[in-house]
Design an enzyme around this catalytic site. Structure first.
Site, PDB file in Angstrom:
ATOM      1  N   HIS A  64     -39.517  42.468 -13.630  1.00 41.96           N
ATOM      2  CA  HIS A  64     -38.671  42.028 -12.528  1.00 41.96           C
ATOM      3  C   HIS A  64     -39.069  42.644 -11.187  1.00 41.96           C
ATOM      4  CE1 HIS A  64     -36.974  45.944 -13.347  1.00 41.96           C
ATOM      5  NE2 HIS A  64     -36.314  45.875 -12.202  1.00 41.96           N
ATOM      6  N   HIS A  84     -38.826  42.604  -5.609  1.00 40.36           N
ATOM      7  CA  HIS A  84     -37.799  42.695  -6.650  1.00 40.36           C
ATOM      8  C   HIS A  84     -37.265  41.291  -6.906  1.00 40.36           C
ATOM      9  CE1 HIS A  84     -34.225  44.026  -8.845  1.00 40.36           C
ATOM     10  NE2 HIS A  84     -34.781  45.229  -8.919  1.00 40.36           N
TER      11      HIS A  84
END
Length: 671
Positions: free
Chosen positions: A66, A81
């Protein structure tokens, strides 16, 4: 180099398609508050390919895919992110095709993101691009807000301009060539040398610090060069204990820690603070569990030790003011000073809850509020009421929806709130999984406070208080059997616990004993051992003609007399082993006399600086004079024995010779 040089300006492209928004509009307080750094957000992304926002080197890829970190040639470090709280999806929506160390170019595909999986899980697909070293490197970030196609330019980041740096070559004693930037000086240079010799930043799982030590959790301790680190200017020694690699610094530990933290670089913001391999044997699990317990206690207590010490000194001064009739106990002056001295103890669950939550990964504010519940005045009054029924000697003095339970007095307590922080660290991630992101700000704190408070008040709190009270009773019972023998044994061996960091298992017991009963015989014995360590290193300071040893031993003696023995022990006493033995004999004598005279202690601060802690609030008694006698005996014994039998300057030369031989042979003992 000019401000608009290509070396200082990064062209940033959209890592995913969508609408570029200001970072403060991201639906996450950490990113929106810019605590991670400046940047921008991307909403309404359709998913699909993810590209590198800048050209550079991949410095981090999250295990769950992620998040990806990239360092650009300008020195700016970018974190991409993907989604909010998507770490909880365990990598299902992401496929990352690059690895740490890979070189990438802006717009190059580095992976994919499946937004449908994210949305089905109730998570936000908002993507964030952050410059993680904003404070040190970023001069300006110019962002174009609005719709953006994948890989199109959306921002320009300008790095701060500075003079070109030189690289200076250094050679460690082990013969390994290293390169330290010439611009690094002072604590920054020491931090660089420590990181380099523990195996580099990639060998560090996590790092924290206590009063005198920087404590690392390393992936592979064998990669650390203990001897070189121990010989660095500014390092007192290296200790391995409790699963930690501890670098003993002394009073400057906080400055060194801050420099180390700054140089370690960005880490995954959603990663746990500490990751350690689980044991596979019963003995391994016992060691692991004890190590974890010591780690939690250490992380919980270190930030408030100074407050406890200060409060103890104020309590002692207040006792002196009463003893010499400067004030009376019914005056407003007394009440004000008493509040200053007692507040940290009375509200201990709030402070410990905050620090324990940070150590265990729960929300510190929420756990502090739970500490407030435990110390709420109505519950304190409820704890003082009796009842006809009881269990294990504890009265069932309240009920919750008709369920009878025991309300203990949690003011002045430590262990129940640490358990509460542990429960919160389990409950909180679960709540975040089941509560939609849009509702979390209100409902996560709501349910967490209710669930954890009920669990602690009805079940775990009474159990923990029963156990901790039982331990305190056993310790007091052993002391009562023979204060003299107990004092001698504890006095002779307590500082050996400090070597392994095991004293952190004792400190909370002392703090809770003082908080609950107002005094501690055990702490009085421990105080004598501190004075003894100071007496031994003071003898070294006066006797030695070596300037380097004087520079170490003088400040170490002052620290020991102020209640911090690590600089004395690791800087001198343990290095020249006979000194530590002489100091331990001094501790034996001091502890024996402390027990013989039944010396009591009403404050937390020990050693010579803590003399006010030995003043009885009800009036000066023999505990104060016993403290002076025992301290003088401990200091004198350690000093005389060290002077005649414990140290000579030739020991320093012998110690250096041994170290060189080990390094030359690469003897595994030196590791």
């Amino acid at each position: 180099m000019t401000a608009d040089s290509p070396d200082t300006v990064d062209v940033v492209v959209a890592p995913v398609a969508g609408r570029i928004i200001d970072i403060t509009d991201i639906p996450d307080p950490v990113f929106a508050g810019k605590s991670m750094g400046e940047g921008f957000g991307i909403l309404d992304t359709p998913g699909g390919d993810v590209v590198a926002p800048v050209s550079g080197k991949v410095m981090m890829v999250a295990k769950t895919g992620h998040a990806v970190g990239i360092t650009a040639p300008s020195g700016l470090q970018y974190l991409v992110h993907l989604g909010i709280d998507t770490v909880e999806l365990e990598g299902r929506p992401f496929t990352i095709t690059v690895a740490k160390g890979d070189e990438v170019t802006a717009g190059q595909v580095i992976g994919t993101m499946d937004t449908a999986v994210i949305e089905e899980a109730g998570k936000s697909t908002a993507t964030v691009v952050i410059v993680t070293n904003t404070k040190k490197k970023l001069e300006l970030l110019d962002v174009d807000y609005g719709d953006a196609a994948l890989g199109h330019e959306v921002a320009r980041a300008t790095a701060k301009v500075k003079e070109p740096t030189q690289e200076v070559a250094t050679v460690s004693e082990a013969g390994v060539d290293t390169q330290r930037p010439a611009e690094l000086t002072g604590f920054d240079a020491l931090a660089w040398d420590i990181i380099d010799n523990i195996g580099g930043a990639d060998n560090v799982r996590s790092v924290t610090h206590c009063i005198t030590r920087v404590r690392f959790y390393l992936k592979d301790e064998a990669r650390a060069n203990d001897a070189v680190i121990a010989d660095l200017d500014g390092v007192i020694d290296v200790v391995k204990a409790g699963g930690q690699y501890q670098v003993v610094i002394g009073p400057e530990v906080e400055n060194v820690y801050q420099a180390i933290e700054a140089q370690l670089g960005p880490t995954d913001p959603d990663a746990p603070a500490e990751v350690r391999e689980k044991p596979t044997t019963a003995v391994g699990w016992v060691k692991y569990g004890f190590s974890e317990l010591i780690g939690v206690i250490t992380g919980s207590m270190i930030p408030i030790i100074g407050l406890l010490a200060a409060s103890g000194i104020i309590k002692g001064i207040l006792s002196l003011l009463l003893t010499f009739d400067v004030i009376t106990d019914d005056s407003n002056t007394f009440q004000i000073i008493n509040a200053m001295s007692d507040a940290v103890f009375f509200f201990l669950p709030i402070f410990v809850g905050f620090t324990a939550a940070r150590r265990l990964g729960a929300d510190p504010i929420i756990v502090a509020i739970i500490g407030g519940v435990l110390t709420y005045p109505t519950l304190v009054e409820m704890s003082q009421s009796g009842a006809d029924r009881n269990i294990l000697g504890m009265p069932l003095n309240s009920d919750f929806f008709g369920i009878p339970f025991h309300v203990a007095s949690y003011s002045y307590s430590i262990f129940p709130i640490i358990v509460a922080a542990w429960v919160a660290s389990i409950v909180e991630p679960w709540l975040k999984k089941v509560i939609p992101a849009i509702l979390r700000m209100i409902f996560v704190p709501l349910f967490e406070v209710v669930i954890v408070s009920v669990i602690i008040l009805l079940v775990l709190g009474p159990i923990v208080m029963f156990v901790s009270t039982g331990i305190a009773t056993v310790i007091q019972g052993l002391y009562d059997l023979s204060p003299t023998i107990s004092g001698a044994i504890i006095g002779g061996f307590y500082q050996s616990l400090v070597i392994f960091g095991l004293h952190w298992a004792v400190i909370p017991l002392v703090a809770q004993d003082i908080a609950a009963s107002g005094n501690s015989y055990l702490n009085a014995i421990i105080s004598a051992t501190m004075v003894a360590q100071g007496g031994a290193v003071l003898a070294v300071f006066i006797k030695t003609k070596l300037e380097k040893i004087k520079a170490l031993s003088g400040p170490a003696a002052i620290s020991a007399f102020c209640g911090i023995t690590e600089p004395a022990m690791y800087g001198v006493n343990l290095k020249y082993g006979r000194v530590f033995i002489m100091a331990s004999i001094g501790g034996f004598v001091g502890g024996l006399l402390t027990g013989l005279f039944n010396v009591n202690m009403w404050g937390f601060t020990g050693s010579l600086i803590g003399f006010t802690s030995f003043v009885n609030p009800e009036g000066l008694d023999f505990s104060f004079w016993g403290f002076l006698i025992a301290s003088a005996a401990a200091l004198g014994t350690a000093f005389v024995l060290t002077w005649f039998f414990g140290f000579k300057d030739a020991d320093v030369e012998a110690e250096r010779t041994v170290k060189k031989v080990r390094l030359g042979r690469r003897d595994p003992v030196a590791k």
